[in-house]
Design a protein around this motif. Structure first.
Motif, PDB file in Angstrom:
ATOM      1  N   GLU A   1      -1.251 -19.729  16.804  1.00  8.71           N
ATOM      2  CA  GLU A   1      -1.388 -21.149  16.475  1.00  8.71           C
ATOM      3  C   GLU A   1      -2.853 -21.530  16.246  1.00  8.71           C
ATOM      4  O   GLU A   1      -3.175 -22.320  15.347  1.00  8.71           O
ATOM      5  CB  GLU A   1      -0.788 -22.004  17.596  1.00  8.71           C
ATOM      6  N   ALA A   2      -3.712 -20.926  17.101  1.00  4.84           N
ATOM      7  CA  ALA A   2      -5.131 -21.210  16.937  1.00  4.84           C
ATOM      8  C   ALA A   2      -5.634 -20.682  15.601  1.00  4.84           C
ATOM      9  O   ALA A   2      -6.431 -21.333  14.902  1.00  4.84           O
ATOM     10  CB  ALA A   2      -5.919 -20.595  18.093  1.00  4.84           C
TER      11      ALA A   2
ATOM     12  N   ARG B   1      -7.098 -22.733  12.724  1.00  7.56           N
ATOM     13  CA  ARG B   1      -8.406 -22.419  12.157  1.00  7.56           C
ATOM     14  C   ARG B   1      -8.314 -22.303  10.632  1.00  7.56           C
ATOM     15  O   ARG B   1      -9.172 -22.803   9.902  1.00  7.56           O
ATOM     16  CB  ARG B   1      -8.928 -21.111  12.760  1.00  7.56           C
ATOM     17  N   GLN B   2      -7.254 -21.618  10.180  1.00 11.69           N
ATOM     18  CA  GLN B   2      -7.091 -21.466   8.743  1.00 11.69           C
ATOM     19  C   GLN B   2      -6.857 -22.832   8.060  1.00 11.69           C
ATOM     20  O   GLN B   2      -7.375 -23.089   6.973  1.00 11.69           O
ATOM     21  CB  GLN B   2      -5.923 -20.522   8.449  1.00 11.69           C
ATOM     22  N   ALA B   3      -6.040 -23.682   8.731  1.00 12.49           N
ATOM     23  CA  ALA B   3      -5.815 -25.017   8.180  1.00 12.49           C
ATOM     24  C   ALA B   3      -7.110 -25.816   8.128  1.00 12.49           C
ATOM     25  O   ALA B   3      -7.400 -26.521   7.157  1.00 12.49           O
ATOM     26  CB  ALA B   3      -4.765 -25.770   9.011  1.00 12.49           C
ATOM     27  N   ALA B   4      -7.910 -25.690   9.224  1.00 10.69           N
ATOM     28  CA  ALA B   4      -9.193 -26.388   9.244  1.00 10.69           C
ATOM     29  C   ALA B   4     -10.113 -25.848   8.162  1.00 10.69           C
ATOM     30  O   ALA B   4     -10.842 -26.609   7.495  1.00 10.69           O
ATOM     31  CB  ALA B   4      -9.829 -26.265  10.621  1.00 10.69           C
ATOM     32  N   GLU B   5     -10.084 -24.529   7.973  1.00 12.59           N
ATOM     33  CA  GLU B   5     -10.905 -23.932   6.941  1.00 12.59           C
ATOM     34  C   GLU B   5     -10.468 -24.394   5.551  1.00 12.59           C
ATOM     35  O   GLU B   5     -11.297 -24.694   4.683  1.00 12.59           O
ATOM     36  CB  GLU B   5     -10.820 -22.407   7.034  1.00 12.59           C
TER      37      GLU B   5
ATOM     38  N   SER C   1     -11.269 -27.817   0.966  1.00 15.51           N
ATOM     39  CA  SER C   1     -10.788 -28.912   0.126  1.00 15.51           C
ATOM     40  C   SER C   1     -11.779 -30.067   0.106  1.00 15.51           C
ATOM     41  O   SER C   1     -12.073 -30.652  -0.946  1.00 15.51           O
ATOM     42  CB  SER C   1      -9.426 -29.399   0.615  1.00 15.51           C
ATOM     43  N   LEU C   2     -12.325 -30.383   1.299  1.00 10.37           N
ATOM     44  CA  LEU C   2     -13.321 -31.448   1.367  1.00 10.37           C
ATOM     45  C   LEU C   2     -14.573 -31.083   0.586  1.00 10.37           C
ATOM     46  O   LEU C   2     -15.164 -31.936  -0.111  1.00 10.37           O
ATOM     47  CB  LEU C   2     -13.679 -31.737   2.835  1.00 10.37           C
ATOM     48  N   GLU C   3     -14.968 -29.819   0.696  1.00  6.03           N
ATOM     49  CA  GLU C   3     -16.147 -29.386  -0.060  1.00  6.03           C
ATOM     50  C   GLU C   3     -15.881 -29.450  -1.564  1.00  6.03           C
ATOM     51  O   GLU C   3     -16.750 -29.862  -2.346  1.00  6.03           O
ATOM     52  CB  GLU C   3     -16.537 -27.967   0.352  1.00  6.03           C
TER      53      GLU C   3
END
Length: 259
Positions: free
Chosen positions: A47-48, A52-56, A61-63
């Motif tokens: 899950e972590a 982490r992958q989702a956050a990445e 996406s934000l970048e």
């Protein structure tokens, strides 16, 4: 030292029993707890990792969005400028059209007012000219002028076609044709008799002549038949001159529009 075989055997059996008990009641639950904790740890790790992958992915996406912001901003600014320019051009065209329309209306109104003013001036000038000519002609010897005009009126009847003269007679052949002869002043008897004879010869019918005076004719006569009038007078001449002058001035005014 004496070693008893039965003692060793019993201790071995006790040891085996102890091992079996430990394995059954202690080792297996501990292994189960350890396996469960390992599974929980693996699940948490998974899950972590997913987080982490989702956050990445969110960071990338934000970048990406941050990288496209200047281009999007420039596109929006360009679109807003183009729309503003188009709106400005439309407003200018509409304002120009309204100004042209107002100018055309003003020109048309000015031309109409000018034509009306000129027409009024022309009519006034024609009236003044007619009045002046009338006043001057009234002082002329009307009797001397009426005789040739009477001759012209009789000649006009004589110049008509046979059908037109028959229409002037308009009645039974045995009945004299009634004709009212209006003169500007007193008409001598010989002039009246001469006119009656010429009219009777032209109409091929006897003529009943009724003499009247009409000072408004200034000089000349009018022959009034049943359905028509033959005019030869200065009143008629002045009226025709006034009409001709007014018509000529109106035509010249229409041909001279306001610039």
């Amino acid at each position: 030292m004496h070693i008893d075989g039965w003692t060793i055997l019993l201790q071995a059996v006790n040891f085996l029993i102890l091992v079996w008990l430990l394995r059954r009641f202690l080792y297996r639950p501990v292994l189960a707890v350890i396996a469960e904790r390992q599974a929980a740890t693996e699940r948490v790790r998974t899950e972590a990792e997913a987080a982490r992958q989702a956050a990445e992915a969110a960071r990338r996406s934000l970048e990406d969005q941050r990288a496209t912001l200047p281009a999007e901003r420039d596109r929006l600014i360009a679109a807003a400028r183009a729309e503003a320019e188009s709106e400005r051009a439309a407003l200018l065209d509409r304002a120009r059209g309204e100004a042209d329309h107002a100018l055309e209306e003003a020109r048309a109104r000015l031309a109409e007012e000018r034509a009306q003013a000129l027409g009024a001036l022309q009519r006034h000038a024609a009236d003044l000219g007619t009045q002046l000519a009338t006043r001057l002609l009234r002082d002329a010897p009307a009797r001397a002028l009426t005789r040739p005009l009477l001759e012209e009126a009789c000649a006009a009847v004589e110049s008509l076609t046979a059908a037109q003269r028959h229409a002037l007679a308009d009645g039974a052949e045995s009945v004299p044709v009634p004709v009212r002869l209006a003169a500007a002043g007193p008409l001598p008897d010989e002039d009246a008799a001469h006119a009656r004879d010429r009219l009777a010869a032209a109409l091929d019918r006897p003529v009943a002549l009724d003499l009247t005076e009409d000072p408004s004719l200034i000089a000349g006569v009018e022959l009034h038949f049943a359905h028509s009038v033959v005019r030869r007078s200065w009143k008629q001449t002045l009226a025709e001159a006034k009409e001709e002058m007014t018509r000529h001035d109106s035509a010249r005014t229409d041909a001279d529009p306001v610039a």
